[in-house]
Design an enzyme around this catalytic site. Structure first.
Site, PDB file in Angstrom:
ATOM      1  N   HIS A   1       0.796  -1.230   0.000  1.00 50.87           N
ATOM      2  CA  HIS A   1       0.000   0.000   0.000  1.00 50.87           C
ATOM      3  C   HIS A   1       0.827   1.277   0.000  1.00 50.87           C
ATOM      4  CE1 HIS A   1       0.972  -0.127   4.263  1.00 50.87           C
ATOM      5  NE2 HIS A   1       0.686   1.151   4.295  1.00 50.87           N
TER       6      HIS A   1
HETATM    7  C1  UD1 Z   1      -2.115   5.013   6.369  1.00 47.78           C
HETATM    8  C2  UD1 Z   1      -0.853   5.486   7.069  1.00 47.78           C
HETATM    9  C3  UD1 Z   1       0.234   4.440   6.914  1.00 47.78           C
HETATM   10  C4  UD1 Z   1      -0.243   3.082   7.371  1.00 47.78           C
HETATM   11  C5  UD1 Z   1      -1.498   2.726   6.603  1.00 47.78           C
HETATM   12  C6  UD1 Z   1      -1.995   1.370   7.030  1.00 47.78           C
HETATM   13  C7  UD1 Z   1      -0.399   7.898   7.138  1.00 47.78           C
HETATM   14  C8  UD1 Z   1       0.425   8.962   6.550  1.00 47.78           C
HETATM   15  N1  UD1 Z   1      -0.351   6.718   6.504  1.00 47.78           N
HETATM   16  O1  UD1 Z   1      -1.850   5.000   4.983  1.00 47.78           O
HETATM   17  O2  UD1 Z   1       1.340   4.825   7.703  1.00 47.78           O
HETATM   18  O3  UD1 Z   1       0.760   2.124   7.119  1.00 47.78           O
HETATM   19  O4  UD1 Z   1      -2.473   3.741   6.838  1.00 47.78           O
HETATM   20  O5  UD1 Z   1      -3.214   1.021   6.551  1.00 47.78           O
HETATM   21  O6  UD1 Z   1      -1.057   8.117   8.128  1.00 47.78           O
HETATM   22  N2  UD1 Z   1      -9.285   4.750   2.383  1.00 47.78           N
HETATM   23  C9  UD1 Z   1     -10.508   4.126   2.338  1.00 47.78           C
HETATM   24  N3  UD1 Z   1     -10.968   3.589   3.500  1.00 47.78           N
HETATM   25  C10 UD1 Z   1     -10.285   3.676   4.667  1.00 47.78           C
HETATM   26  C11 UD1 Z   1      -9.051   4.318   4.684  1.00 47.78           C
HETATM   27  C12 UD1 Z   1      -8.556   4.840   3.530  1.00 47.78           C
HETATM   28  O7  UD1 Z   1     -11.146   4.041   1.297  1.00 47.78           O
HETATM   29  O8  UD1 Z   1     -10.769   3.184   5.692  1.00 47.78           O
HETATM   30  C13 UD1 Z   1      -8.737   5.346   1.145  1.00 47.78           C
HETATM   31  C14 UD1 Z   1      -8.527   6.847   1.300  1.00 47.78           C
HETATM   32  O9  UD1 Z   1      -9.632   7.552   0.870  1.00 47.78           O
HETATM   33  C15 UD1 Z   1      -7.317   7.111   0.453  1.00 47.78           C
HETATM   34  C16 UD1 Z   1      -6.590   5.791   0.452  1.00 47.78           C
HETATM   35  O10 UD1 Z   1      -7.476   4.785   0.900  1.00 47.78           O
HETATM   36  O11 UD1 Z   1      -7.660   7.434  -0.854  1.00 47.78           O
HETATM   37  C17 UD1 Z   1      -5.365   5.814   1.322  1.00 47.78           C
HETATM   38  O12 UD1 Z   1      -5.691   6.206   2.659  1.00 47.78           O
HETATM   39  P1  UD1 Z   1      -4.750   7.198   3.483  1.00 47.78           P
HETATM   40  O13 UD1 Z   1      -5.465   7.620   4.699  1.00 47.78           O
HETATM   41  O14 UD1 Z   1      -4.163   8.201   2.552  1.00 47.78           O
HETATM   42  O15 UD1 Z   1      -3.510   6.473   3.979  1.00 47.78           O
HETATM   43  P2  UD1 Z   1      -3.057   4.972   3.931  1.00 47.78           P
HETATM   44  O16 UD1 Z   1      -2.470   4.695   2.605  1.00 47.78           O
HETATM   45  O17 UD1 Z   1      -4.159   4.118   4.429  1.00 47.78           O
END
Ligand code: UD1
Length: 367
Positions: free
Chosen positions: A209
């Site tokens: 991820h």
């Molecule tokens: C976050 C953490 C990372 C951790 C990871 C584990 C930060 C900077 N990053 O990254 O350190 O290893 O979580 O999972 O805090 N999304 C959903 N549903 C959710 C969560 C996210 O659809 O429940 C989508 C968001 O809209 C976004 C993408 O997934 O587009 C990534 O989510 P984001 O919160 O940017 O960070 P992670 O990549 O999950």
């Protein structure tokens, strides 16, 4: 001592749980309050983990959701400040390196509330990772720094942190891992493996991820092609993080799928740990999985140029691998040449107890 415990994203939930249980069973010293920022809001990424870890519903849910880093961090700060003003805790405890860790530590410190950071001192020395920025800022302003391994102490000392603030307590994630391992019996394991059509010792578990692996269309396509080819030799199971799923769909990537390349939704904690216990090897870019595989003595290939968890390499079963060398590395493991490891010092399931003991002995002060 009124203590606010902060969780935001999936890797925080396994870290907060042991500290919550430890404090809850000692009401003469601690009044713990659970706060979930809502950084991860999907059911599989969040609520289900609270259930699996036997955590109660959080007292506060800030529901911040996603956005750019600035938007997400700012929303957490605005909402968290209100909670701090209402609760006026004696201590805020933040975990790991996610945006919630940074946002809540900064907000608390500006209100002169002491902050403790669990999993302090880890460094990838790669400032292009948002997590590295979160780690450095949080450690710089925290009053109490709980490190999982001695490299953490060394990094903090090198950065000029007062040694009195630093406490080597071991790895908090391993507390949760040991607890869940004790709750999984061989019958549950058979059921879970069967459900995914997998056999013990004969599959590869993949999680990816990190932006560096999944945000570039060409790179992500190449990785998926490689996994698809690998699945012709050995089954591959890939629970897909929402970020990765969005990109696979958004980029319109097509790759050959066959019955042995199993792309599934994010798994529950118990399911994931079962699959992590029995593969031939794990391929990942996660931080926590490098540590869990070291504890479980499962070979782990980490698709990253660096790691903030070097002890998993020097002591454990982890190896960093570049995409260009991945086929070669996989062939070696499949031919039986697997890295042997040892469990690092104080990864023993008693980290939460050590944290509570130190807080009791030391008290808290935000100066
Ligand atoms: C976050 C953490 C990372 C951790 C990871 C584990 C930060 C900077 N990053 O990254 O350190 O290893 O979580 O999972 O805090 N999304 C959903 N549903 C959710 C969560 C996210 O659809 O429940 C989508 C968001 O809209 C976004 C993408 O997934 O587009 C990534 O989510 P984001 O919160 O940017 O960070 P992670 O990549 O999950």
């Amino acid at each position: 001592m009124k203590v606010l415990l902060i969780a935001g994203a999936r890797p925080n939930f396994m870290k907060i749980a042991p500290v919550w249980f430890e404090m809850q069973q000692d009401p003469s010293h601690f009044e713990p309050i659970l706060l979930h920022t809502g950084q991860h809001y999907d059911y599989e990424m969040s609520k289900v983990f609270f259930e699996d870890l036997n955590l109660p519903e959080p007292h506060y849910f800030l529901g911040v959701g996603s956005g750019t880093h600035a938007e997400q961090t700012a929303r957490i700060m605005v909402e968290f400040e209100k909670v701090l003003q209402e609760e006026t805790p004696d201590l805020v405890v933040v975990f790991g390196d996610v945006n919630s860790t940074l946002a809540c530590s900064v907000t608390a410190k500006k209100l002169l509330i002491p902050v403790a950071h669990v999993e302090a001192g880890l460094r990838s020395f790669d400032m292009s990772m948002p997590e590295e920025i979160n780690r450095k800022v949080t450690d710089t302003i925290s009053d109490i720094l709980f490190t999982p391994s001695k490299d953490g102490n060394e990094n903090l000392i090198r950065e000029g942190v007062n040694p009195d603030k630093i406490h080597f307590v071991g790895n908090i994630m391993i507390d949760s891992l040991i607890r869940v391992l004790n709750r999984i019996n061989p019958f549950d394991e058979d059921k879970i493996l069967e459900e995914f059509g997998l056999e013990r010792g004969n599959y590869v578990l993949v999680t990816l991820h990190r932006p560096s692996n999944v945000d570039d269309k060409d790179h992500l396509s190449k990785i998926l092609d490689c996994l698809s080819t690998l699945s012709q030799k050995i089954p591959v199971i890939f629970p897909v993080h929402p970020r990765t799923k969005k990109n696979i769909n958004g980029f319109g990537i097509n790759f050959p799928l066959n019955g042995e390349f199993k792309i599934v939704e994010p798994l529950r904690y118990k399911e994931f740990i079962t699959l992590e216990k029995h593969p031939t090897f794990v391929l990942t870019d996660s931080g926590g999985i490098q540590e869990e595989t070291t504890y479980l003595n499962i070979p782990c290939l980490t698709l990253r140029p660096n790691t903030e968890r070097p002890i998993t390499i020097t002591k454990g079963t982890n190896e960093l691998v570049a995409f260009e060398n991945i086929k070669e590395k996989i062939s070696l493991i499949l031919s039986g040449k697997r890295k042997q490891g040892k469990i690092p010092e104080l990864w023993d399931g008693k980290t939460a107890q050590r944290i509570a003991d130190i807080l009791k002995d030391k008290g808290v002060s935000g100066k």
